[in-house]
Design an enzyme around this catalytic site. Sequence first.
Site, PDB file in Angstrom:
ATOM      1  N   ALA A  17       0.813  -1.215   0.000  1.00 38.61           N
ATOM      2  CA  ALA A  17       0.000   0.000   0.000  1.00 38.61           C
ATOM      3  C   ALA A  17       0.848   1.268   0.000  1.00 38.61           C
ATOM      4  CB  ALA A  17      -0.944   0.010   1.206  1.00 38.61           C
ATOM      5  N   GLY A  18       2.160   1.149   0.226  1.00 36.77           N
ATOM      6  CA  GLY A  18       3.032   2.318   0.196  1.00 36.77           C
ATOM      7  C   GLY A  18       2.738   3.318   1.293  1.00 36.77           C
ATOM      8  N   ILE A  24      11.949   4.349   0.933  1.00 33.95           N
ATOM      9  CA  ILE A  24      12.044   4.365  -0.525  1.00 33.95           C
ATOM     10  C   ILE A  24      11.492   3.086  -1.137  1.00 33.95           C
ATOM     11  CG2 ILE A  24      13.670   4.394  -2.451  1.00 33.95           C
ATOM     12  CD1 ILE A  24      15.417   6.277  -0.738  1.00 33.95           C
ATOM     13  N   GLU A 170      10.521   4.353  18.007  1.00 33.53           N
ATOM     14  CA  GLU A 170      10.535   3.348  16.943  1.00 33.53           C
ATOM     15  C   GLU A 170      11.189   2.036  17.378  1.00 33.53           C
ATOM     16  OE1 GLU A 170       9.420   3.893  13.475  1.00 33.53           O
ATOM     17  OE2 GLU A 170       8.323   5.465  14.513  1.00 33.53           O
ATOM     18  N   ARG A 208      12.148   9.750  12.837  1.00 35.41           N
ATOM     19  CA  ARG A 208      11.062   9.137  13.593  1.00 35.41           C
ATOM     20  C   ARG A 208      11.329   8.954  15.077  1.00 35.41           C
ATOM     21  NH1 ARG A 208       9.104   4.342   9.413  1.00 35.41           N
ATOM     22  NH2 ARG A 208       9.052   5.619   7.544  1.00 35.41           N
ATOM     23  N   HIS A 244      15.491   4.533   9.656  1.00 35.96           N
ATOM     24  CA  HIS A 244      15.892   4.045  10.973  1.00 35.96           C
ATOM     25  C   HIS A 244      17.406   3.864  10.984  1.00 35.96           C
ATOM     26  CE1 HIS A 244      11.639   2.181  11.238  1.00 35.96           C
ATOM     27  NE2 HIS A 244      11.689   3.194  12.072  1.00 35.96           N
ATOM     28  N   CYS A 361      15.313  -5.955  10.095  1.00 30.44           N
ATOM     29  CA  CYS A 361      13.990  -5.408  10.412  1.00 30.44           C
ATOM     30  C   CYS A 361      13.054  -6.489  10.930  1.00 30.44           C
ATOM     31  CB  CYS A 361      13.367  -4.778   9.175  1.00 30.44           C
ATOM     32  SG  CYS A 361      14.046  -3.183   8.706  1.00 30.44           S
TER      33      CYS A 361
END
Length: 434
Positions: A17-18, A24, A170, A208, A244, A361
């Site tokens: 869904a972006g 990026i 985060e 963030r 991040h 991640c």
Amino acid sequence: MREINFDGLVGPSHNYAGLSLGNIASASNAGATSAPRMAALQGLGKMRRMLALGLPQGLLLPQDRPDADWLRKLGFSGSDDAVLRAAWEQDPALLRNAFSASSMWTANAATVSPAPDTADGRCHLSVANLSTMLHRGIEHDQTFRQLRLAFADARFFAVHPALPPGLGDEGAANFMRLGESHAERSLEVFVYGERAVQGSAGQVFPARQHRAASAAIARRHGLAAADHTLVPQGEIAIATGAFHNDVVAVANENVLFTHEQAFADRDLVYRVLRRRVPGAVIVEAPAARISLDLAIRTYLFNSQLVTLPGGDMALILPQEAREASAVWEWLEEVVAADNPIGRLEVVDVRESMRNGGGPACLRLRVAVSREAHAAIDPRFLLDERACDRIEAVIAREWPENIAPEDLGEPDLWHRCRSARAALLDVLGFAAGEL
């Protein structure tokens, strides 16, 4: 002490869904057709590889998606299907947010301070609020329930809820721990970047992690002043797409594996590290060899850096790093040099990479003693038999593909829910427990 990596299993609602501003890979693949079944099998394959290397491996579960309860907080009412249908008709962006499978990236689930570092000698876990992004900010309640269940033994663990949303946090993606070994009191490094930065093409990249959030977690975990430091992320790294810190730096025991431009004041960070950890080894990629753009496109520094049973270290790298000749040539020089990194392991996590998350991640690191390891809820710990059961559920229940227009289809809503229910059942979780 041993480190357990708790990987997030890619959920059945995995889609492109972006939603992640500044990411990026997420933005460039927005609107594409995803492959949830393949994504989950790729992630499970990485977990199997870790087990094969002799490392303990944990699991965090996909969250309930689409999240109709969250949409009810926004004024929609009725049955789950009625809520989802109304959201899709009135504001499709809200349903896309409610559908996100981004909890798979468990590096953002929490910040973890192992027992040797804390005032009360327990492992502390603070759930991240992820308040910068709407689709991620809905995760922390379910994350808290999972972590509180997995680490329920108060003799060894303290699980804290998320900070207030005004303090952007985060999780471990902006956190590193460096010391002589997992068992030693170590330096905890909190990396923050509060100011949005404009990229060369004019796009704005949000920073963030708030400094105040990092400081609050250090206090909450009972870290001594000498045992933690707060350092700003390099603005050039943020502007290039390092949303991040774990996109440009990773640490394990006494090794920092980093890009030259990761930090705002590189020399100060290195001085603090060497003063606090005299045996620190810094493996730095020079910008002249590996540009920030190349590092971010290949997720070179979003590799897992792990200590193998024999004592040497391995980098768990995405295939994209292997396929970039400049990156691979430099990595071969690293493993041939005099440093603890002696092995390169390549994994295929392309579906995760296309949505903006590499091997690091997908995992939350938790270092524990043998006794604390035994106190973890075993349903969150993997062996080959558990992997086989999970793989069978994925093959049977996970959707093969999700196109953008599929998000409004009731059949998909029902399939995502039934797939997750089948997974929870095969792992021994009772209805409503999570």
